[in-house]
Scaffold this active site. Sequence first.
Site, PDB file in Angstrom:
ATOM      1  N   GLU A 275     -16.748  13.702 -64.936  1.00 57.91           N
ATOM      2  CA  GLU A 275     -17.430  14.894 -65.850  1.00 57.91           C
ATOM      3  C   GLU A 275     -17.689  16.013 -64.943  1.00 57.91           C
ATOM      4  O   GLU A 275     -18.495  15.674 -63.602  1.00 57.91           O
ATOM      5  CB  GLU A 275     -18.743  14.327 -66.624  1.00 57.91           C
ATOM      6  CG  GLU A 275     -19.268  15.185 -67.134  1.00 57.91           C
ATOM      7  CD  GLU A 275     -20.791  14.488 -67.808  1.00 57.91           C
ATOM      8  OE1 GLU A 275     -21.576  14.874 -68.670  1.00 57.91           O
ATOM      9  OE2 GLU A 275     -20.997  13.448 -67.447  1.00 57.91           O
ATOM     10  N   LYS A 337     -17.537  17.826 -75.606  1.00 59.22           N
ATOM     11  CA  LYS A 337     -18.314  16.620 -76.113  1.00 59.22           C
ATOM     12  C   LYS A 337     -19.196  16.963 -77.257  1.00 59.22           C
ATOM     13  O   LYS A 337     -19.725  18.142 -77.260  1.00 59.22           O
ATOM     14  CB  LYS A 337     -19.461  16.616 -74.786  1.00 59.22           C
ATOM     15  CG  LYS A 337     -20.465  15.432 -74.787  1.00 59.22           C
ATOM     16  CD  LYS A 337     -21.348  15.422 -73.438  1.00 59.22           C
ATOM     17  CE  LYS A 337     -22.229  14.012 -73.650  1.00 59.22           C
ATOM     18  NZ  LYS A 337     -22.785  13.823 -72.331  1.00 59.22           N
ATOM     19  N   CYS A 387     -19.255  10.497 -70.708  1.00 63.85           N
ATOM     20  CA  CYS A 387     -20.624  10.030 -70.439  1.00 63.85           C
ATOM     21  C   CYS A 387     -21.276   9.414 -71.641  1.00 63.85           C
ATOM     22  O   CYS A 387     -20.910   8.148 -72.042  1.00 63.85           O
ATOM     23  CB  CYS A 387     -21.438  11.070 -69.788  1.00 63.85           C
ATOM     24  SG  CYS A 387     -22.627  10.367 -68.793  1.00 63.85           S
TER      25      CYS A 387
END
Length: 524
Positions: A275, A337, A387
Amino acid sequence: MRFRRSAPGEISAPRSTRSRMAIAALAGAASVLSFAPFGWWPLQFICLALLFYQVLRADTLKAGALVGWAFGFGWCLANTHWLYIALNRFNGLPAPVAAAAVTLLAAGMGLYAGMAMYGALWLRRRWSLPLPAANLLVLPALWAVFEWVRGWLFTGFPWATSGYAHNVSPLGGYAPLVGVYGLSMLAALCAGALLLAMHRVRWAALGTAAAILLTGFALRGMDWTHPVGQPISVRLIQGNTPLLQKFDASHTEATLRRYHATITGEAADLIATPETAVMLFPHQLPPDYLPALGQFAKRSGSHLVVGMPLMDSPLQYSNSVVGIPPESGLPTYRYDKHHLVPFGEFIPPGFRWFTNLMQIPLGDQTRGKALQAPFQVKSQRVLPNICYENVFGEEIADQLAADPQPATILLNVSELAWYGESIAIPQHVQMSQMRAMETGRPLLASTNSGATVVIDSHGAITSSLPYYQAGVLKATVQGMAGATPYIIMANKLFLLLAALALGGAWWWSRIAARKSAKNHVTGT
Protein backbone atom coordinates in the site's frame (compact mmCIF):
# COMPACT_ATOMS: atom_id res chain seq x y z
CA MET A 1 -28.98 -2.63 42.13
CA ARG A 2 -29.13 -3.93 45.71
CA PHE A 3 -26.99 -2.37 48.41
CA ARG A 4 -25.38 -3.68 51.55
CA ARG A 5 -24.53 -1.86 54.76
CA SER A 6 -20.74 -2.07 55.04
CA ALA A 7 -20.41 0.00 58.22
CA PRO A 8 -22.74 1.79 60.65
CA GLY A 9 -24.44 4.59 58.77
CA GLU A 10 -22.72 3.70 55.43
CA ILE A 11 -24.24 2.13 52.32
CA SER A 12 -22.19 0.99 49.34
CA ALA A 13 -22.59 -1.11 46.22
CA PRO A 14 -21.99 -4.81 46.84
CA ARG A 15 -18.43 -5.92 46.38
CA SER A 16 -19.57 -8.97 44.45
CA THR A 17 -20.34 -6.95 41.31
CA ARG A 18 -17.02 -5.15 41.44
CA SER A 19 -15.23 -8.45 42.00
CA ARG A 20 -17.04 -10.05 39.07
CA MET A 21 -16.13 -7.09 36.87
CA ALA A 22 -12.46 -7.41 37.84
CA ILE A 23 -12.46 -11.15 37.09
CA ALA A 24 -14.24 -10.54 33.78
CA ALA A 25 -11.81 -7.78 32.76
CA LEU A 26 -8.83 -10.05 33.47
CA ALA A 27 -10.45 -12.91 31.56
CA GLY A 28 -11.12 -10.60 28.61
CA ALA A 29 -7.53 -9.38 28.63
CA ALA A 30 -6.21 -12.96 28.85
CA SER A 31 -8.08 -13.76 25.63
CA VAL A 32 -5.30 -12.01 23.69
CA LEU A 33 -3.28 -15.21 24.17
CA SER A 34 -5.82 -17.16 22.13
CA PHE A 35 -5.04 -15.11 19.00
CA ALA A 36 -1.90 -14.90 16.90
CA PRO A 37 1.00 -14.83 17.53
CA PHE A 38 0.35 -16.94 20.65
CA GLY A 39 -2.31 -19.29 19.28
CA TRP A 40 -3.56 -20.74 22.56
CA TRP A 41 -7.08 -21.09 21.16
CA PRO A 42 -8.43 -23.44 23.90
CA LEU A 43 -7.83 -20.60 26.38
CA GLN A 44 -10.64 -18.67 24.69
CA PHE A 45 -13.14 -21.32 25.80
CA ILE A 46 -12.01 -20.83 29.39
CA CYS A 47 -12.17 -17.02 29.14
CA LEU A 48 -15.70 -17.08 27.72
CA ALA A 49 -16.78 -19.71 30.24
CA LEU A 50 -15.56 -17.41 33.05
CA LEU A 51 -17.57 -14.57 31.55
CA PHE A 52 -20.74 -16.67 31.32
CA TYR A 53 -20.26 -17.94 34.87
CA GLN A 54 -19.92 -14.42 36.30
CA VAL A 55 -22.91 -13.14 34.31
CA LEU A 56 -25.22 -15.98 35.31
CA ARG A 57 -24.37 -15.35 38.98
CA ALA A 58 -25.02 -11.61 38.73
CA ASP A 59 -27.68 -10.29 41.09
CA THR A 60 -29.30 -7.89 38.63
CA LEU A 61 -29.51 -7.21 34.92
CA LYS A 62 -27.40 -4.09 35.43
CA ALA A 63 -24.74 -6.14 37.21
CA GLY A 64 -24.71 -8.65 34.35
CA ALA A 65 -24.29 -5.84 31.82
CA LEU A 66 -21.42 -4.32 33.82
CA VAL A 67 -19.66 -7.70 33.99
CA GLY A 68 -20.06 -8.08 30.21
CA TRP A 69 -18.77 -4.56 29.63
CA ALA A 70 -15.70 -5.22 31.79
CA PHE A 71 -14.94 -8.35 29.81
CA GLY A 72 -15.30 -6.52 26.48
CA PHE A 73 -13.17 -3.65 27.76
CA GLY A 74 -10.32 -5.97 28.79
CA TRP A 75 -10.68 -7.90 25.53
CA CYS A 76 -10.40 -4.83 23.31
CA LEU A 77 -7.69 -3.09 25.32
CA ALA A 78 -5.41 -6.14 25.32
CA ASN A 79 -5.98 -6.94 21.65
CA THR A 80 -5.65 -3.40 20.24
CA HIS A 81 -3.19 -1.71 22.63
CA TRP A 82 -0.84 -1.26 19.65
CA LEU A 83 -3.04 1.58 18.37
CA TYR A 84 -1.17 3.70 20.90
CA ILE A 85 1.99 3.33 18.77
CA ALA A 86 0.28 4.79 15.70
CA LEU A 87 -1.33 7.64 17.62
CA ASN A 88 1.71 8.63 19.67
CA ARG A 89 4.83 7.70 17.69
CA PHE A 90 3.63 8.38 14.16
CA ASN A 91 0.65 10.75 14.46
CA GLY A 92 2.09 13.06 17.07
CA LEU A 93 -0.55 12.77 19.80
CA PRO A 94 0.84 13.40 23.30
CA ALA A 95 1.19 10.19 25.30
CA PRO A 96 -1.71 10.94 27.71
CA VAL A 97 -4.05 11.80 24.84
CA ALA A 98 -3.06 8.69 22.85
CA ALA A 99 -3.51 6.46 25.90
CA ALA A 100 -6.88 8.06 26.63
CA ALA A 101 -8.02 7.53 23.03
CA VAL A 102 -7.15 3.82 23.11
CA THR A 103 -8.83 3.44 26.51
CA LEU A 104 -11.99 5.20 25.30
CA LEU A 105 -12.09 2.95 22.25
CA ALA A 106 -11.88 -0.14 24.48
CA ALA A 107 -14.59 1.29 26.75
CA GLY A 108 -16.85 1.82 23.74
CA MET A 109 -16.21 -1.63 22.33
CA GLY A 110 -16.98 -3.10 25.74
CA LEU A 111 -20.56 -1.89 25.37
CA TYR A 112 -21.24 -4.61 22.78
CA ALA A 113 -20.32 -7.39 25.20
CA GLY A 114 -22.28 -5.59 27.92
CA MET A 115 -25.42 -5.49 25.74
CA ALA A 116 -24.99 -9.14 24.79
CA MET A 117 -24.78 -10.25 28.41
CA TYR A 118 -27.67 -8.00 29.45
CA GLY A 119 -29.81 -9.51 26.72
CA ALA A 120 -28.84 -13.07 27.67
CA LEU A 121 -29.59 -12.52 31.35
CA TRP A 122 -32.88 -10.79 30.53
CA LEU A 123 -34.02 -13.66 28.30
CA ARG A 124 -33.02 -16.25 30.85
CA ARG A 125 -35.12 -14.57 33.51
CA ARG A 126 -38.07 -13.69 31.29
CA TRP A 127 -38.31 -17.18 29.82
CA SER A 128 -37.22 -18.95 33.04
CA LEU A 129 -34.62 -20.77 30.98
CA PRO A 130 -33.02 -23.96 32.24
CA LEU A 131 -29.26 -23.63 32.61
CA PRO A 132 -28.45 -25.83 29.56
CA ALA A 133 -30.56 -23.60 27.30
CA ALA A 134 -28.84 -20.47 28.58
CA ASN A 135 -25.34 -21.92 28.19
CA LEU A 136 -25.74 -23.71 24.87
CA LEU A 137 -28.17 -21.46 23.00
CA VAL A 138 -28.79 -17.96 24.34
CA LEU A 139 -25.32 -16.92 25.50
CA PRO A 140 -23.50 -18.19 22.37
CA ALA A 141 -26.06 -16.66 20.00
CA LEU A 142 -26.07 -13.22 21.60
CA TRP A 143 -22.29 -13.14 22.06
CA ALA A 144 -21.79 -13.77 18.33
CA VAL A 145 -24.62 -11.50 17.18
CA PHE A 146 -23.20 -8.55 19.08
CA GLU A 147 -19.75 -9.27 17.66
CA TRP A 148 -21.41 -9.09 14.25
CA VAL A 149 -23.03 -5.77 15.20
CA ARG A 150 -19.62 -4.48 16.30
CA GLY A 151 -18.38 -5.42 12.84
CA TRP A 152 -20.67 -3.00 10.96
CA LEU A 153 -22.21 -0.38 13.27
CA PHE A 154 -20.60 3.06 12.82
CA THR A 155 -18.62 1.58 9.88
CA GLY A 156 -17.55 -1.35 12.08
CA PHE A 157 -14.57 -2.42 14.16
CA PRO A 158 -14.35 -6.22 13.86
CA TRP A 159 -10.74 -6.54 15.00
CA ALA A 160 -10.17 -9.47 17.40
CA THR A 161 -13.53 -11.08 16.65
CA SER A 162 -13.37 -14.28 18.69
CA GLY A 163 -13.73 -16.55 15.65
CA TYR A 164 -10.32 -15.48 14.33
CA ALA A 165 -8.58 -17.47 17.05
CA HIS A 166 -9.85 -20.65 15.42
CA ASN A 167 -8.22 -20.50 12.01
CA VAL A 168 -5.91 -23.23 13.37
CA SER A 169 -8.42 -25.03 15.60
CA PRO A 170 -10.88 -27.73 14.54
CA LEU A 171 -13.58 -25.05 14.41
CA GLY A 172 -11.81 -23.61 11.37
CA GLY A 173 -13.50 -26.27 9.26
CA TYR A 174 -16.76 -24.36 9.60
CA ALA A 175 -15.30 -21.12 8.13
CA PRO A 176 -16.38 -21.80 4.50
CA LEU A 177 -19.94 -22.33 5.78
CA VAL A 178 -20.62 -19.70 8.44
CA GLY A 179 -17.63 -17.35 8.35
CA VAL A 180 -15.80 -15.82 11.27
CA TYR A 181 -18.95 -14.84 13.19
CA GLY A 182 -20.27 -18.38 12.93
CA LEU A 183 -16.99 -19.53 14.43
CA SER A 184 -17.53 -17.01 17.24
CA MET A 185 -20.88 -18.61 18.00
CA LEU A 186 -19.44 -22.13 17.95
CA ALA A 187 -16.56 -21.08 20.19
CA ALA A 188 -19.03 -19.57 22.66
CA LEU A 189 -21.11 -22.75 22.48
CA CYS A 190 -18.03 -24.79 23.41
CA ALA A 191 -17.42 -22.38 26.28
CA GLY A 192 -21.01 -22.81 27.43
CA ALA A 193 -20.63 -26.58 27.28
CA LEU A 194 -17.42 -26.33 29.31
CA LEU A 195 -19.26 -24.33 31.97
CA LEU A 196 -22.20 -26.74 31.90
CA ALA A 197 -19.82 -29.63 32.51
CA MET A 198 -19.45 -28.32 36.08
CA HIS A 199 -23.06 -29.43 36.68
CA ARG A 200 -24.85 -32.74 36.55
CA VAL A 201 -24.97 -32.87 32.75
CA ARG A 202 -21.20 -33.16 32.54
CA TRP A 203 -20.94 -35.90 29.95
CA ALA A 204 -23.73 -34.55 27.76
CA ALA A 205 -22.07 -31.12 27.75
CA LEU A 206 -18.62 -32.46 27.01
CA GLY A 207 -20.10 -34.71 24.33
CA THR A 208 -21.70 -31.68 22.66
CA ALA A 209 -18.38 -29.80 22.58
CA ALA A 210 -16.55 -32.90 21.33
CA ALA A 211 -19.09 -33.44 18.53
CA ILE A 212 -18.71 -29.82 17.37
CA LEU A 213 -14.92 -30.03 17.36
CA LEU A 214 -14.79 -33.42 15.64
CA THR A 215 -17.21 -32.28 12.93
CA GLY A 216 -15.10 -29.17 12.38
CA PHE A 217 -11.99 -31.31 12.12
CA ALA A 218 -13.68 -33.45 9.44
CA LEU A 219 -14.82 -30.36 7.54
CA ARG A 220 -11.25 -29.07 7.32
CA GLY A 221 -10.51 -31.78 4.77
CA MET A 222 -13.28 -30.70 2.38
CA ASP A 223 -12.59 -28.78 -0.83
CA TRP A 224 -15.29 -26.24 -1.59
CA THR A 225 -13.51 -24.78 -4.62
CA HIS A 226 -11.46 -26.23 -7.48
CA PRO A 227 -8.35 -25.24 -9.45
CA VAL A 228 -8.92 -23.16 -12.54
CA GLY A 229 -6.53 -21.97 -15.25
CA GLN A 230 -2.78 -22.23 -15.09
CA PRO A 231 -0.71 -21.32 -12.00
CA ILE A 232 0.98 -17.92 -12.13
CA SER A 233 4.36 -16.81 -10.84
CA VAL A 234 4.28 -13.95 -8.33
CA ARG A 235 6.77 -11.56 -6.75
CA LEU A 236 5.55 -9.79 -3.61
CA ILE A 237 7.69 -6.83 -2.53
CA GLN A 238 8.33 -5.95 1.11
CA GLY A 239 10.08 -2.58 1.07
CA ASN A 240 10.54 -2.08 4.83
CA THR A 241 10.67 1.69 4.32
CA PRO A 242 10.79 3.42 7.74
CA LEU A 243 7.46 5.18 8.17
CA LEU A 244 9.03 8.42 9.36
CA GLN A 245 11.00 8.51 6.08
CA LYS A 246 8.20 7.42 3.80
CA PHE A 247 6.48 10.80 3.63
CA ASP A 248 9.66 12.82 4.22
CA ALA A 249 10.49 14.76 1.05
CA SER A 250 14.21 14.34 1.64
CA HIS A 251 13.88 10.55 1.27
CA THR A 252 11.29 10.47 -1.52
CA GLU A 253 13.69 10.16 -4.44
CA ALA A 254 15.66 7.32 -2.85
CA THR A 255 12.46 5.43 -1.99
CA LEU A 256 11.11 5.77 -5.52
CA ARG A 257 14.39 4.56 -7.01
CA ARG A 258 14.51 1.56 -4.68
CA TYR A 259 10.97 0.45 -5.55
CA HIS A 260 11.58 0.98 -9.26
CA ALA A 261 14.72 -1.15 -9.13
CA THR A 262 12.99 -3.90 -7.13
CA ILE A 263 9.93 -4.01 -9.40
CA THR A 264 12.00 -4.21 -12.57
CA GLY A 265 14.63 -6.54 -11.14
CA GLU A 266 13.00 -9.73 -12.39
CA ALA A 267 9.98 -10.73 -14.43
CA ALA A 268 6.94 -12.54 -13.02
CA ASP A 269 3.33 -12.98 -14.06
CA LEU A 270 2.29 -10.76 -11.12
CA ILE A 271 4.48 -8.28 -9.25
CA ALA A 272 2.83 -6.45 -6.33
CA THR A 273 4.01 -3.66 -4.04
CA PRO A 274 2.64 -2.65 -0.64
CA GLU A 275 0.00 0.00 0.00
CA THR A 276 1.24 3.51 -0.97
CA ALA A 277 4.66 2.13 -1.91
CA VAL A 278 4.71 5.04 -4.34
CA MET A 279 3.69 7.81 -1.96
CA LEU A 280 3.17 10.59 -4.54
CA PHE A 281 0.29 11.35 -6.86
CA PRO A 282 1.04 10.56 -10.53
CA HIS A 283 1.44 14.24 -11.47
CA GLN A 284 4.07 14.61 -8.71
CA LEU A 285 6.24 11.75 -10.02
CA PRO A 286 9.15 12.16 -12.43
CA PRO A 287 7.63 12.21 -15.95
CA ASP A 288 9.25 8.93 -16.97
CA TYR A 289 8.55 6.96 -13.76
CA LEU A 290 5.24 5.24 -14.63
CA PRO A 291 6.04 4.97 -18.39
CA ALA A 292 9.26 3.14 -17.50
CA LEU A 293 7.28 0.65 -15.41
CA GLY A 294 4.88 0.20 -18.32
CA GLN A 295 7.78 -0.50 -20.68
CA PHE A 296 9.16 -3.10 -18.28
CA ALA A 297 5.72 -4.77 -18.05
CA LYS A 298 5.47 -4.95 -21.83
CA ARG A 299 9.04 -6.13 -22.31
CA SER A 300 8.90 -8.83 -19.61
CA GLY A 301 5.26 -9.90 -19.87
CA SER A 302 4.72 -8.95 -16.20
CA HIS A 303 1.52 -7.61 -14.67
CA LEU A 304 2.30 -4.90 -12.10
CA VAL A 305 0.17 -3.87 -9.12
CA VAL A 306 1.51 -0.67 -7.55
CA GLY A 307 0.09 0.91 -4.39
CA MET A 308 -0.21 4.68 -4.76
CA PRO A 309 -2.66 7.54 -4.15
CA LEU A 310 -4.70 8.84 -7.07
CA MET A 311 -6.30 12.26 -7.46
CA ASP A 312 -9.47 12.94 -9.43
CA SER A 313 -9.68 16.61 -8.41
CA PRO A 314 -7.92 18.86 -5.91
CA LEU A 315 -10.46 17.79 -3.26
CA GLN A 316 -10.92 14.16 -4.31
CA TYR A 317 -8.18 11.62 -3.82
CA SER A 318 -8.14 7.95 -2.99
CA ASN A 319 -5.94 5.23 -1.56
CA SER A 320 -5.55 3.03 -4.61
CA VAL A 321 -3.63 0.39 -6.48
CA VAL A 322 -2.76 0.74 -10.14
CA GLY A 323 -2.53 -2.34 -12.32
CA ILE A 324 -0.22 -2.11 -15.35
CA PRO A 325 -0.82 -4.90 -17.90
CA PRO A 326 1.82 -6.01 -20.38
CA GLU A 327 -0.50 -6.02 -23.38
CA SER A 328 -0.47 -2.96 -25.60
CA GLY A 329 -3.75 -1.10 -25.86
CA LEU A 330 -5.25 -2.34 -22.59
CA PRO A 331 -6.24 0.37 -20.10
CA THR A 332 -4.48 0.71 -16.77
CA TYR A 333 -6.35 -1.13 -14.02
CA ARG A 334 -7.47 0.79 -10.93
CA TYR A 335 -8.79 -0.28 -7.55
CA ASP A 336 -9.81 2.35 -4.96
CA LYS A 337 -10.08 1.55 -1.27
CA HIS A 338 -13.72 1.34 -0.26
CA HIS A 339 -13.81 0.67 3.47
CA LEU A 340 -11.90 3.56 5.00
CA VAL A 341 -10.43 3.80 8.50
CA PRO A 342 -12.22 6.35 10.73
CA PHE A 343 -9.97 9.28 11.72
CA GLY A 344 -7.07 7.90 9.65
CA GLU A 345 -8.69 7.94 6.18
CA PHE A 346 -11.97 9.78 6.69
CA ILE A 347 -13.18 12.21 9.32
CA PRO A 348 -16.41 11.28 11.15
CA PRO A 349 -18.83 14.21 11.56
CA GLY A 350 -17.87 16.37 14.53
CA PHE A 351 -14.36 14.95 14.95
CA ARG A 352 -12.26 17.21 12.78
CA TRP A 353 -10.85 18.76 15.98
CA PHE A 354 -9.44 15.35 16.90
CA THR A 355 -7.95 14.56 13.51
CA ASN A 356 -6.39 18.02 13.41
CA LEU A 357 -4.33 16.97 16.44
CA MET A 358 -2.77 14.18 14.38
CA GLN A 359 -0.31 14.40 11.53
CA ILE A 360 -1.83 11.90 9.09
CA PRO A 361 -0.97 12.19 5.38
CA LEU A 362 -3.86 11.59 2.98
CA GLY A 363 -6.31 11.74 5.86
CA ASP A 364 -9.63 12.65 4.20
CA GLN A 365 -10.09 10.29 1.27
CA THR A 366 -12.78 9.49 -1.28
CA ARG A 367 -14.38 6.05 -1.05
CA GLY A 368 -14.11 3.62 -3.91
CA LYS A 369 -17.08 1.63 -5.17
CA ALA A 370 -18.26 -1.30 -3.07
CA LEU A 371 -18.01 -3.65 -6.07
CA GLN A 372 -14.91 -3.41 -8.26
CA ALA A 373 -13.67 -5.76 -10.98
CA PRO A 374 -10.60 -7.97 -10.50
CA PHE A 375 -7.34 -7.52 -12.43
CA GLN A 376 -6.84 -10.09 -15.20
CA VAL A 377 -3.44 -11.81 -14.93
CA LYS A 378 -3.20 -14.41 -17.71
CA SER A 379 -5.85 -17.03 -16.87
CA GLN A 380 -6.31 -15.76 -13.30
CA ARG A 381 -8.38 -12.88 -11.95
CA VAL A 382 -6.81 -11.08 -8.98
CA LEU A 383 -9.03 -9.06 -6.63
CA PRO A 384 -7.12 -6.50 -4.52
CA ASN A 385 -8.10 -5.08 -1.17
CA ILE A 386 -6.18 -2.54 0.84
CA CYS A 387 -5.10 -3.02 4.46
CA TYR A 388 -8.13 -2.57 6.79
CA GLU A 389 -10.55 -3.88 4.15
CA ASN A 390 -9.13 -7.33 4.79
CA VAL A 391 -11.02 -7.59 8.11
CA PHE A 392 -14.45 -7.34 6.46
CA GLY A 393 -15.02 -10.83 5.12
CA GLU A 394 -18.64 -10.23 4.13
CA GLU A 395 -17.60 -7.41 1.79
CA ILE A 396 -15.09 -9.63 0.00
CA ALA A 397 -17.70 -12.41 -0.23
CA ASP A 398 -20.21 -9.93 -1.65
CA GLN A 399 -17.78 -8.93 -4.40
CA LEU A 400 -17.16 -12.55 -5.34
CA ALA A 401 -20.88 -13.35 -5.32
CA ALA A 402 -21.87 -10.31 -7.41
CA ASP A 403 -19.26 -10.72 -10.15
CA PRO A 404 -20.29 -13.02 -13.05
CA GLN A 405 -16.55 -13.73 -13.47
CA PRO A 406 -15.36 -13.70 -9.86
CA ALA A 407 -11.77 -13.45 -8.77
CA THR A 408 -9.70 -16.60 -8.45
CA ILE A 409 -6.97 -15.07 -6.26
CA LEU A 410 -7.20 -12.45 -3.48
CA LEU A 411 -4.48 -9.83 -2.99
CA ASN A 412 -4.05 -7.66 0.10
CA VAL A 413 -1.62 -4.74 0.05
CA SER A 414 -0.96 -3.12 3.44
CA GLU A 415 1.07 -0.62 5.39
CA LEU A 416 1.29 -1.99 8.93
CA ALA A 417 4.43 -0.12 9.97
CA TRP A 418 2.05 2.29 11.73
CA TYR A 419 1.84 -0.23 14.58
CA GLY A 420 5.54 -0.83 15.14
CA GLU A 421 6.86 -4.19 16.26
CA SER A 422 3.59 -5.32 17.83
CA ILE A 423 1.07 -8.13 17.63
CA ALA A 424 -0.90 -6.19 15.00
CA ILE A 425 1.01 -7.86 12.16
CA PRO A 426 0.39 -11.51 13.13
CA GLN A 427 -3.20 -10.63 13.99
CA HIS A 428 -3.66 -9.21 10.48
CA VAL A 429 -2.15 -12.36 8.97
CA GLN A 430 -4.65 -14.43 10.94
CA MET A 431 -7.46 -12.39 9.40
CA SER A 432 -5.98 -12.97 5.94
CA GLN A 433 -6.00 -16.70 6.63
CA MET A 434 -9.67 -16.49 7.59
CA ARG A 435 -10.51 -14.70 4.32
CA ALA A 436 -8.84 -17.52 2.37
CA MET A 437 -10.76 -20.13 4.38
CA GLU A 438 -14.11 -18.37 3.95
CA THR A 439 -13.74 -17.98 0.19
CA GLY A 440 -11.73 -21.08 -0.72
CA ARG A 441 -9.22 -18.90 -2.57
CA PRO A 442 -5.49 -18.29 -2.15
CA LEU A 443 -4.58 -14.91 -0.70
CA LEU A 444 -1.39 -12.97 -1.39
CA ALA A 445 -0.24 -10.20 0.95
CA SER A 446 2.36 -7.58 0.02
CA THR A 447 3.23 -5.32 2.93
CA ASN A 448 5.86 -2.75 3.78
CA SER A 449 7.14 -4.18 7.08
CA GLY A 450 5.37 -7.55 7.15
CA ALA A 451 3.71 -9.86 6.93
CA THR A 452 4.29 -10.59 3.25
CA VAL A 453 2.84 -14.07 2.75
CA VAL A 454 1.23 -16.54 0.37
CA ILE A 455 -1.78 -18.32 1.87
CA ASP A 456 -3.43 -21.29 0.18
CA SER A 457 -7.18 -21.87 -0.22
CA HIS A 458 -7.35 -23.75 3.10
CA GLY A 459 -5.81 -20.86 5.04
CA ALA A 460 -2.32 -22.33 5.44
CA ILE A 461 0.73 -20.09 4.97
CA THR A 462 2.84 -21.69 2.24
CA SER A 463 5.62 -19.08 2.08
CA SER A 464 6.49 -15.84 3.84
CA LEU A 465 9.18 -13.22 4.46
CA PRO A 466 10.60 -12.32 7.89
CA TYR A 467 9.05 -9.24 9.46
CA TYR A 468 10.86 -5.88 9.41
CA GLN A 469 13.26 -6.84 6.60
CA ALA A 470 13.29 -5.73 2.99
CA GLY A 471 12.84 -8.59 0.55
CA VAL A 472 10.92 -10.12 -2.34
CA LEU A 473 8.75 -13.19 -1.89
CA LYS A 474 8.65 -15.45 -4.96
CA ALA A 475 6.01 -18.14 -5.37
CA THR A 476 3.79 -19.97 -7.82
CA VAL A 477 0.07 -19.70 -7.09
CA GLN A 478 -2.86 -21.72 -8.39
CA GLY A 479 -6.15 -19.82 -8.68
CA MET A 480 -9.39 -21.38 -7.46
CA ALA A 481 -12.96 -21.14 -8.77
CA GLY A 482 -16.33 -22.05 -7.31
CA ALA A 483 -18.38 -20.73 -4.43
CA THR A 484 -18.25 -21.71 -0.79
CA PRO A 485 -21.52 -21.50 1.17
CA TYR A 486 -20.13 -18.34 2.79
CA ILE A 487 -19.68 -16.65 -0.60
CA ILE A 488 -23.29 -17.46 -1.47
CA MET A 489 -24.87 -16.46 1.86
CA ALA A 490 -22.21 -14.35 3.61
CA ASN A 491 -23.42 -13.83 7.20
CA LYS A 492 -27.02 -14.84 6.50
CA LEU A 493 -26.47 -18.48 7.44
CA PHE A 494 -24.82 -17.53 10.73
CA LEU A 495 -27.67 -15.12 11.55
CA LEU A 496 -30.20 -17.83 10.72
CA LEU A 497 -28.45 -20.22 13.10
CA ALA A 498 -28.41 -17.57 15.82
CA ALA A 499 -32.14 -16.98 15.32
CA LEU A 500 -32.81 -20.74 15.46
CA ALA A 501 -30.78 -20.96 18.68
CA LEU A 502 -32.89 -18.25 20.31
CA GLY A 503 -36.07 -19.87 19.02
CA GLY A 504 -34.89 -23.22 20.35
CA ALA A 505 -34.22 -21.68 23.75
CA TRP A 506 -37.76 -20.28 23.86
CA TRP A 507 -39.19 -23.69 22.90
CA TRP A 508 -37.02 -25.37 25.53
CA SER A 509 -38.38 -22.95 28.13
CA ARG A 510 -41.98 -23.76 27.15
CA ILE A 511 -41.35 -27.50 27.46
CA ALA A 512 -39.68 -27.01 30.83
CA ALA A 513 -42.57 -24.82 32.01
CA ARG A 514 -45.19 -27.39 30.97
CA LYS A 515 -43.21 -30.17 32.63
CA SER A 516 -42.91 -28.14 35.82
CA ALA A 517 -46.65 -27.36 35.82
CA LYS A 518 -47.50 -31.03 35.27
CA ASN A 519 -45.23 -32.11 38.13
CA HIS A 520 -46.81 -29.47 40.35
CA VAL A 521 -50.32 -30.72 39.58
CA THR A 522 -49.42 -34.38 40.16
CA GLY A 523 -47.43 -33.51 43.28
CA THR A 524 -44.20 -35.09 41.99
